[in-house]
Motif scaffolding. Structure first.
Motif, PDB file in Angstrom:
ATOM      1  N   GLY A 129       0.806  -1.215   0.000  1.00  0.00           N
ATOM      2  CA  GLY A 129       0.000   0.000   0.000  1.00  0.00           C
ATOM      3  C   GLY A 129       0.829   1.250   0.000  1.00  0.00           C
ATOM      4  O   GLY A 129       2.065   1.208  -0.014  1.00  0.00           O
ATOM      5  N   GLU A 130       0.122   2.360   0.012  1.00  0.00           N
ATOM      6  CA  GLU A 130       0.754   3.674   0.018  1.00  0.00           C
ATOM      7  C   GLU A 130      -0.201   4.646   0.688  1.00  0.00           C
ATOM      8  O   GLU A 130      -1.416   4.556   0.506  1.00  0.00           O
ATOM      9  N   ARG A 131       0.354   5.567   1.473  1.00  0.00           N
ATOM     10  CA  ARG A 131      -0.483   6.561   2.147  1.00  0.00           C
ATOM     11  C   ARG A 131       0.265   7.879   2.255  1.00  0.00           C
ATOM     12  O   ARG A 131       1.457   7.899   2.555  1.00  0.00           O
ATOM     13  N   LEU A 132      -0.456   8.953   2.030  1.00  0.00           N
ATOM     14  CA  LEU A 132       0.079  10.284   2.257  1.00  0.00           C
ATOM     15  C   LEU A 132      -0.161  10.633   3.719  1.00  0.00           C
ATOM     16  O   LEU A 132      -1.293  10.598   4.196  1.00  0.00           O
ATOM     17  N   CYS A 133       0.896  10.929   4.441  1.00  0.00           N
ATOM     18  CA  CYS A 133       0.802  11.371   5.836  1.00  0.00           C
ATOM     19  C   CYS A 133       1.201  12.839   5.846  1.00  0.00           C
ATOM     20  O   CYS A 133       2.316  13.182   5.469  1.00  0.00           O
ATOM     21  N   ARG A 134       0.281  13.684   6.278  1.00  0.00           N
ATOM     22  CA  ARG A 134       0.490  15.126   6.183  1.00  0.00           C
ATOM     23  C   ARG A 134       1.418  15.696   7.249  1.00  0.00           C
ATOM     24  O   ARG A 134       1.934  16.800   7.099  1.00  0.00           O
ATOM     25  N   ASP A 135       1.614  14.947   8.341  1.00  0.00           N
ATOM     26  CA  ASP A 135       2.463  15.452   9.420  1.00  0.00           C
ATOM     27  C   ASP A 135       2.954  14.285  10.277  1.00  0.00           C
ATOM     28  O   ASP A 135       2.645  13.128  10.001  1.00  0.00           O
ATOM     29  N   ALA A 136       3.709  14.611  11.312  1.00  0.00           N
ATOM     30  CA  ALA A 136       4.281  13.572  12.178  1.00  0.00           C
ATOM     31  C   ALA A 136       3.192  12.758  12.869  1.00  0.00           C
ATOM     32  O   ALA A 136       3.333  11.543  13.029  1.00  0.00           O
ATOM     33  N   ALA A 137       2.090  13.399  13.261  1.00  0.00           N
ATOM     34  CA  ALA A 137       1.008  12.674  13.938  1.00  0.00           C
ATOM     35  C   ALA A 137       0.405  11.611  13.034  1.00  0.00           C
ATOM     36  O   ALA A 137       0.133  10.489  13.474  1.00  0.00           O
ATOM     37  N   GLU A 138       0.204  11.933  11.757  1.00  0.00           N
ATOM     38  CA  GLU A 138      -0.333  10.945  10.814  1.00  0.00           C
ATOM     39  C   GLU A 138       0.683   9.835  10.545  1.00  0.00           C
ATOM     40  O   GLU A 138       0.307   8.681  10.353  1.00  0.00           O
ATOM     41  N   THR A 139       1.961  10.186  10.543  1.00  0.00           N
ATOM     42  CA  THR A 139       3.010   9.193  10.358  1.00  0.00           C
ATOM     43  C   THR A 139       3.005   8.211  11.531  1.00  0.00           C
ATOM     44  O   THR A 139       3.070   6.989  11.344  1.00  0.00           O
ATOM     45  N   GLN A 140       2.901   8.738  12.745  1.00  0.00           N
ATOM     46  CA  GLN A 140       2.839   7.875  13.925  1.00  0.00           C
ATOM     47  C   GLN A 140       1.570   7.027  13.920  1.00  0.00           C
ATOM     48  O   GLN A 140       1.597   5.865  14.308  1.00  0.00           O
ATOM     49  N   LYS A 141       0.460   7.593  13.476  1.00  0.00           N
ATOM     50  CA  LYS A 141      -0.804   6.853  13.435  1.00  0.00           C
ATOM     51  C   LYS A 141      -0.692   5.649  12.505  1.00  0.00           C
ATOM     52  O   LYS A 141      -1.122   4.549  12.843  1.00  0.00           O
ATOM     53  N   LEU A 142      -0.112   5.831  11.326  1.00  0.00           N
ATOM     54  CA  LEU A 142       0.082   4.710  10.406  1.00  0.00           C
ATOM     55  C   LEU A 142       1.017   3.683  11.033  1.00  0.00           C
ATOM     56  O   LEU A 142       0.767   2.473  10.955  1.00  0.00           O
ATOM     57  N   GLY A 143       2.079   4.144  11.683  1.00  0.00           N
ATOM     58  CA  GLY A 143       2.978   3.218  12.377  1.00  0.00           C
ATOM     59  C   GLY A 143       2.259   2.430  13.447  1.00  0.00           C
ATOM     60  O   GLY A 143       2.479   1.222  13.603  1.00  0.00           O
ATOM     61  N   ALA A 144       1.352   3.071  14.194  1.00  0.00           N
ATOM     62  CA  ALA A 144       0.591   2.386  15.248  1.00  0.00           C
ATOM     63  C   ALA A 144      -0.337   1.323  14.657  1.00  0.00           C
ATOM     64  O   ALA A 144      -0.495   0.237  15.225  1.00  0.00           O
ATOM     65  N   GLU A 145      -0.934   1.623  13.500  1.00  0.00           N
ATOM     66  CA  GLU A 145      -1.779   0.634  12.820  1.00  0.00           C
ATOM     67  C   GLU A 145      -0.952  -0.606  12.475  1.00  0.00           C
ATOM     68  O   GLU A 145      -1.401  -1.738  12.674  1.00  0.00           O
ATOM     69  N   LEU A 146       0.243  -0.385  11.980  1.00  0.00           N
ATOM     70  CA  LEU A 146       1.132  -1.497  11.652  1.00  0.00           C
ATOM     71  C   LEU A 146       1.572  -2.216  12.924  1.00  0.00           C
ATOM     72  O   LEU A 146       1.523  -3.450  12.998  1.00  0.00           O
TER      73      LEU A 146
END
Length: 154
Positions: free
Chosen positions: A9-26
């Motif tokens: 997959g691929e996702r646009l993360c607009r900031d550090a919080a979204e980056t951490q959120k995707l990491g938490a999902e993983l």
């Protein structure tokens, strides 16, 4: 890795919080023996993404860059696996250094997240999740494109 997370997959993360959120999902679906290889330029968000993985895994301790220690181990707050966070760039070409670190956990009993791991740590497992963090496309903002794919058998 549990099937709850897409193998690619691929996702646009607009900031550090979204980056951490995707990491938490993983992190919530990672299992003992999983290997995650993070690639991207300096400042792309590899450690930020790993902080999210740690949150999803519910491990102890503050996640910071392993640059000066080569690897950091974070034990689980529950019954899950430990997180071993590695700076593969500092390992050079000698994976024996990782074994020589005398970690409290065997690597097959932990989740290993390796920053700068491309071309080296893949030897640790038959399969791994390759994650690329691209910040160059959105260099004028805090946004980054994070793409991932399973390589081999996880």
């Amino acid at each position: 890795m549990q099937a709850d997370f897409p193998a690619q997959g691929e996702r646009l993360c607009r900031d550090a919080a979204e980056t951490q959120k995707l990491g938490a999902e993983l992190g919530a679906v990672l299992e003992a023996g999983d290997l995650v290889v993070l690639d991207g330029p300096l400042g792309a968000g590899k450690t930020t993404f790993t902080q999210g993985i740690a949150e999803g895994m519910r491990v102890k301790g503050r996640v910071t860059s392993p640059t000066f220690v080569i690897a950091r181990q974070h034990s689980s707050q529950g019954n899950g696996p430990a997180l071993v966070h590695v700076d593969a760039y500092r390992l050079g070409s000698d994976l024996g250094e990782l074994d020589a670190l005398d970690l409290d956990t065997e690597l097959e009993d932990a989740v290993v997240v390796a920053e700068w791991g491309g071309g080296l740590v893949e030897q640790l497992a038959d399969g791994y999740l390759h994650v690329t963090l691209d910040r160059r496309t959105h260099a004028e903002t805090d946004a980054r494109i994070i793409s991932w794919r399973v390589v081999g058998e996880m």
